[in-house]
Design a protein around this motif. Structure first.
Motif, PDB file in Angstrom:
ATOM      1  N   GLY A  82       0.825  -1.219   0.000  1.00 39.96           N
ATOM      2  CA  GLY A  82       0.000   0.000   0.000  1.00 39.96           C
ATOM      3  C   GLY A  82       0.847   1.251   0.000  1.00 39.96           C
ATOM      4  N   GLY A  83       0.213   2.336   0.428  1.00 38.20           N
ATOM      5  CA  GLY A  83       0.822   3.661   0.335  1.00 38.20           C
ATOM      6  C   GLY A  83       2.127   3.802   1.106  1.00 38.20           C
ATOM      7  N   LEU A  84       2.274   3.063   2.205  1.00 41.85           N
ATOM      8  CA  LEU A  84       3.519   3.128   2.977  1.00 41.85           C
ATOM      9  C   LEU A  84       4.737   2.908   2.078  1.00 41.85           C
ATOM     10  CD1 LEU A  84       5.468   2.868   5.426  1.00 41.85           C
ATOM     11  CD2 LEU A  84       4.597   0.558   5.763  1.00 41.85           C
ATOM     12  N   THR A  98      -7.640  -0.319  -5.173  1.00 39.91           N
ATOM     13  CA  THR A  98      -7.659  -0.249  -3.711  1.00 39.91           C
ATOM     14  C   THR A  98      -7.392  -1.579  -3.038  1.00 39.91           C
ATOM     15  OG1 THR A  98      -9.064   0.429  -1.854  1.00 39.91           O
ATOM     16  CG2 THR A  98     -10.174  -0.701  -3.647  1.00 39.91           C
ATOM     17  N   ARG A  99      -6.916  -1.502  -1.789  1.00 36.05           N
ATOM     18  CA  ARG A  99      -6.967  -2.681  -0.949  1.00 36.05           C
ATOM     19  C   ARG A  99      -8.439  -2.954  -0.679  1.00 36.05           C
ATOM     20  NH1 ARG A  99      -5.557  -1.975   4.078  1.00 36.05           N
ATOM     21  NH2 ARG A  99      -5.325   0.271   3.972  1.00 36.05           N
ATOM     22  N   LEU A 100      -8.849  -4.213  -0.699  1.00 37.10           N
ATOM     23  CA  LEU A 100     -10.247  -4.517  -0.411  1.00 37.10           C
ATOM     24  C   LEU A 100     -10.388  -4.664   1.102  1.00 37.10           C
ATOM     25  CD1 LEU A 100     -11.049  -6.962  -3.344  1.00 37.10           C
ATOM     26  CD2 LEU A 100     -11.594  -4.537  -3.144  1.00 37.10           C
ATOM     27  N   GLN A 110     -12.171  -0.317   5.574  1.00 39.87           N
ATOM     28  CA  GLN A 110     -11.714   1.073   5.723  1.00 39.87           C
ATOM     29  C   GLN A 110     -12.007   1.905   4.469  1.00 39.87           C
ATOM     30  OE1 GLN A 110      -7.392   1.491   5.800  1.00 39.87           O
ATOM     31  NE2 GLN A 110      -7.619   3.627   5.224  1.00 39.87           N
ATOM     32  N   LYS A 111     -11.924   1.259   3.309  1.00 33.96           N
ATOM     33  CA  LYS A 111     -12.015   1.989   2.042  1.00 33.96           C
ATOM     34  C   LYS A 111     -13.461   2.279   1.614  1.00 33.96           C
ATOM     35  CE  LYS A 111      -7.550   1.999   1.523  1.00 33.96           C
ATOM     36  NZ  LYS A 111      -6.765   3.240   1.540  1.00 33.96           N
ATOM     37  N   GLY A 112     -14.432   1.989   2.505  1.00 35.57           N
ATOM     38  CA  GLY A 112     -15.821   2.319   2.196  1.00 35.57           C
ATOM     39  C   GLY A 112     -16.461   1.342   1.216  1.00 35.57           C
ATOM     40  N   LEU A 158      -9.432  -8.820  -9.725  1.00 36.80           N
ATOM     41  CA  LEU A 158      -9.007  -9.139  -8.366  1.00 36.80           C
ATOM     42  C   LEU A 158      -7.538  -9.511  -8.385  1.00 36.80           C
ATOM     43  CD1 LEU A 158     -12.203 -11.118  -7.325  1.00 36.80           C
ATOM     44  CD2 LEU A 158     -11.618  -8.756  -6.776  1.00 36.80           C
ATOM     45  N   GLY A 159      -6.749  -8.751  -7.657  1.00 39.50           N
ATOM     46  CA  GLY A 159      -5.302  -9.006  -7.629  1.00 39.50           C
ATOM     47  C   GLY A 159      -4.563  -7.700  -7.434  1.00 39.50           C
ATOM     48  N   PHE A 160      -3.247  -7.792  -7.447  1.00 35.99           N
ATOM     49  CA  PHE A 160      -2.402  -6.601  -7.311  1.00 35.99           C
ATOM     50  C   PHE A 160      -1.577  -6.485  -8.574  1.00 35.99           C
ATOM     51  CE2 PHE A 160       0.823  -3.757  -5.954  1.00 35.99           C
ATOM     52  CZ  PHE A 160       0.245  -2.988  -4.956  1.00 35.99           C
ATOM     53  N   ILE A 201      -5.528   1.935 -15.588  1.00 37.42           N
ATOM     54  CA  ILE A 201      -6.844   2.329 -15.073  1.00 37.42           C
ATOM     55  C   ILE A 201      -6.847   3.822 -14.718  1.00 37.42           C
ATOM     56  CG2 ILE A 201      -8.487   2.021 -13.166  1.00 37.42           C
ATOM     57  CD1 ILE A 201      -7.773  -0.977 -13.202  1.00 37.42           C
ATOM     58  N   TYR A 202      -5.818   4.274 -13.988  1.00 33.25           N
ATOM     59  CA  TYR A 202      -5.770   5.712 -13.662  1.00 33.25           C
ATOM     60  C   TYR A 202      -5.832   6.542 -14.951  1.00 33.25           C
ATOM     61  CZ  TYR A 202      -4.260   4.855  -8.765  1.00 33.25           C
ATOM     62  OH  TYR A 202      -4.180   4.476  -7.436  1.00 33.25           O
ATOM     63  N   SER A 203      -5.092   6.099 -15.972  1.00 36.06           N
ATOM     64  CA  SER A 203      -5.001   6.927 -17.187  1.00 36.06           C
ATOM     65  C   SER A 203      -6.263   6.854 -18.035  1.00 36.06           C
ATOM     66  CB  SER A 203      -3.789   6.506 -18.020  1.00 36.06           C
ATOM     67  OG  SER A 203      -4.022   5.242 -18.602  1.00 36.06           O
TER      68      SER A 203
HETATM   69  P1  ADP Z   1      -3.394   2.340   1.435  1.00 37.19           P
HETATM   70  O1  ADP Z   1      -1.975   2.660   1.774  1.00 37.19           O
HETATM   71  O2  ADP Z   1      -4.344   2.464   2.591  1.00 37.19           O
HETATM   72  O3  ADP Z   1      -3.564   1.036   0.739  1.00 37.19           O
HETATM   73  P2  ADP Z   1      -3.207   4.606  -0.420  1.00 37.19           P
HETATM   74  O4  ADP Z   1      -4.231   5.274  -1.267  1.00 37.19           O
HETATM   75  O5  ADP Z   1      -2.408   5.476   0.493  1.00 37.19           O
HETATM   76  O6  ADP Z   1      -3.924   3.432   0.384  1.00 37.19           O
HETATM   77  O7  ADP Z   1      -2.134   3.846  -1.356  1.00 37.19           O
HETATM   78  C1  ADP Z   1      -2.518   2.811  -2.162  1.00 37.19           C
HETATM   79  C2  ADP Z   1      -1.423   2.576  -3.178  1.00 37.19           C
HETATM   80  O8  ADP Z   1      -1.445   1.202  -3.574  1.00 37.19           O
HETATM   81  C3  ADP Z   1      -1.615   3.366  -4.458  1.00 37.19           C
HETATM   82  O9  ADP Z   1      -0.347   3.557  -5.055  1.00 37.19           O
HETATM   83  C4  ADP Z   1      -2.470   2.422  -5.301  1.00 37.19           C
HETATM   84  O10 ADP Z   1      -2.346   2.686  -6.683  1.00 37.19           O
HETATM   85  C5  ADP Z   1      -1.847   1.091  -4.947  1.00 37.19           C
HETATM   86  N1  ADP Z   1      -2.741  -0.083  -5.022  1.00 37.19           N
HETATM   87  C6  ADP Z   1      -3.731  -0.430  -4.164  1.00 37.19           C
HETATM   88  N2  ADP Z   1      -4.326  -1.564  -4.544  1.00 37.19           N
HETATM   89  C7  ADP Z   1      -3.687  -1.965  -5.680  1.00 37.19           C
HETATM   90  C8  ADP Z   1      -3.841  -3.098  -6.564  1.00 37.19           C
HETATM   91  N3  ADP Z   1      -4.738  -4.041  -6.339  1.00 37.19           N
HETATM   92  N4  ADP Z   1      -3.006  -3.182  -7.630  1.00 37.19           N
HETATM   93  C9  ADP Z   1      -2.069  -2.215  -7.853  1.00 37.19           C
HETATM   94  N5  ADP Z   1      -1.891  -1.141  -7.074  1.00 37.19           N
HETATM   95  C10 ADP Z   1      -2.684  -1.013  -5.995  1.00 37.19           C
END
Ligand code: ADP
Length: 485
Positions: free
Chosen positions: A17-19, A304-306, A309-311, A358-360, A368-370
């Motif tokens: 995640g963001g950390l 997002t992480r599923l 917290q993420k609503g 479903l996956g990372f 997706i962002y773009s």
């Molecule tokens: P958190 O740290 O609570 O997960 P943030 O929004 O601070 O949330 O950071 C999430 C980061 O992880 C972002 O860079 C986002 O693009 C990335 N991320 C989250 N889920 C995925 C996923 N399934 N696949 C790729 N990137 C992901």
């Protein structure tokens, strides 16, 4: 200044995640400001699998965990001239996940991260480099200040070392039964209300909060929120007691790593001055994810992480109503099974309209962002949030619940039309989520004003520059505090 980052995840080596993004980007920003920064993290299986070539340093350290002496090694590589050290202990870190498997957290996480902290402190005097400040992150590193201010208190090498701990998410505290104490090498005398004890358990995070010289968290609003009983996860009292040492510093993003004009993972480059590429990315995304080709139907996405917290409960409750709207929905996420199950159930019900992934997958996240128009983040709480910042940079307008860092970074047209860069609502209710989505969809149809907001968001300075400067001030303050006792 010499600064050592100790973190359990760092982009691009290991990320959940963001950390990881913060621990990868802030050191670079500090380096650009002329400081000597180094990073330390565990040597996970994924580091090797991703092909990073590390050099073995001819040093080892014995750390006793559970009465057993464990040999740890040190590896090293350079990333943009920043030395990155890895604690190599295969039995603990050479696993599929960072913290657990789909079945849950690894049962020996206390031992794993105690070893990480203790090995870090064991190696430090053996390097020909002594940091002025150690910057720690989240519960996984919470034992570092505990050990520094207890067993190592009178050690001349460590006594002047200033510590700053950043809370990235107070919801994760590293709680373990007290029986763990002898195994992880923490003295029983520290198991008290002024130490690592938290309602009868050992809390790694609380230890960090009590013993670090300074504390920070990742946005000003979250900094206030965590000092309230409603959002303090039981630690609000500890945080209020340290309010003079607690600061909210907004995260930035690495604007070189996240740049639609240079991103190799996307189909077509674009910038605020020339948005044509964004349309091409949208078409490509629709094709890739089997969505109905259309430039006029907005794509609403979540990466997002599923995690509740993420609503995601709100999204699920609003699901049928959302599906009545003229939009396409894209999700990329991994995490809790109850959410995975929901999205797996609905994924085939709306062909051409919904894509559930479903996956990372970092590259898919970028596409997706773009390709998206709106980025949904209805979080119950959000320390800072990077998703909405990346979305801004890629021209997808964030639709967020105004909490924590989302409240600090997203301005709704109803709040301030001249600065608006997204859509925000306060109430965690389906009704407000839907009415805000409807406002966003109306705005989307108003092309000229929509594009104005997109350009504004893309042009904002969300780099690390200002916040890195702020951290430097805090490092100096932490050193002064250490000197003055
Ligand atoms: P958190 O740290 O609570 O997960 P943030 O929004 O601070 O949330 O950071 C999430 C980061 O992880 C972002 O860079 C986002 O693009 C990335 N991320 C989250 N889920 C995925 C996923 N399934 N696949 C790729 N990137 C992901």
């Amino acid at each position: 200044m010499r600064i050592l980052f100790i973190s359990s995840e760092v982009t691009p080596f290991a990320k959940t995640g963001g950390l990881a993004d913060v621990a990868g980007a802030l050191p670079r920003a500090l380096k650009r400001l002329g400081h000597d920064v180094r990073i330390l993290l565990p040597y996970y299986q994924c580091v090797e699998e991703r092909g990073f070539q590390t050099e073995k340093i001819p040093l080892s350290a014995e750390v006793s965990i559970g009465g057993e002496s464990r040999r740890t090694l040190l590896r090293r590589l350079e990333m943009d001239e920043i030395p990155v050290y890895f604690i190599d202990h295969r039995p603990y870190f050479y696993r599929e996940g960072l913290y657990g498997s789909p079945a849950g957290d690894y049962p020996d996480n206390a031992q794993r991260f105690a070893l990480f902290c203790r090995a870090a402190l064991a190696f430090l005097p053996k390097l020909d480099w002594r940091p002025d400040v150690v910057h720690l992150h989240d519960w996984q590193t919470g034992l570092v200040p505990v050990l520094l201010r207890s067993g190592l208190r009178n050690d001349p090498f460590f006594s002047g070392l200033a510590t700053v701990l950043t809370i990235h998410n107070l919801g994760y505290q590293g709680l373990f039964p007290p029986e763990i104490l002898p195994a992880i090498g923490v003295d029983r005398s520290l198991f008290s209300i002024d130490g690592v004890e938290f309602y009868g358990k050992v809390s790694f995070l609380k230890g960090g909060l009590v013993f670090s010289d300074l504390l920070t968290t990742v946005s000003p609003t979250y900094c206030s929120e965590i000092q309230t009983p409603q959002m303090g996860f039981g630690l609000d009292g500890v945080l209020r007691a340290r309010t003079a040492d607690l600061f909210g510093v907004l995260n930035g993003i690495d604007t070189e790593q996240w740049n639609p004009a240079l991103d190799a993972a996307i189909v077509s480059a674009y910038s605020p001055a020339d948005l044509r590429g964004k349309g091409r990315n949208k078409r490509a995304l629709q094709k890739e994810l089997a969505l109905t080709p259309s430039s006029s139907v907005p794509i609403v996405s979540m990466v997002t992480r599923l995690d509740t917290q993420k609503g995601l409960d709100l999204v699920q409750e609003a699901w049928e109503a959302l599906m009545q709207r003229n939009l396409q929905f894209v999700l990329l996420g991994s995490g809790e099974e109850k959410h995975t199950r929901f999205f797996a159930t609905v994924r085939n019900r709306h062909p051409g309209k919904v894509s559930i992934n479903l996956g990372f997958d970092d590259a898919l996240a970028r596409r997706i962002y773009s390709g998206s128009d709106l980025f949904l983040m209805p979080s119950h709480y959000e320390p800072c949030g990077l998703g909405q910042l990346i979305a801004l940079r890629y021209g997808a307008l964030p639709l967020v619940r105004a909490t924590g860092g989302l409240a600090d970074t997203i301005v709704d047209p109803l709040q301030d039309a001249a600065r608006a860069n997204g859509f925000a609502f306060a109430d965690a209710s389906v009704k407000t989520l839907l009415s805000t989505a409807d406002r966003a969809l109306v705005r989307y149809a108003d092309r000229r004003n929509w594009l104005k907001m997109v350009r504004r968001g893309m042009s904002q300075d969300i780099s690390w520059k200002n916040s890195a400067q702020r951290y430097l001030e805090l490092y100096v303050r932490a050193q002064e505090k250490r000197r003055d006792g």
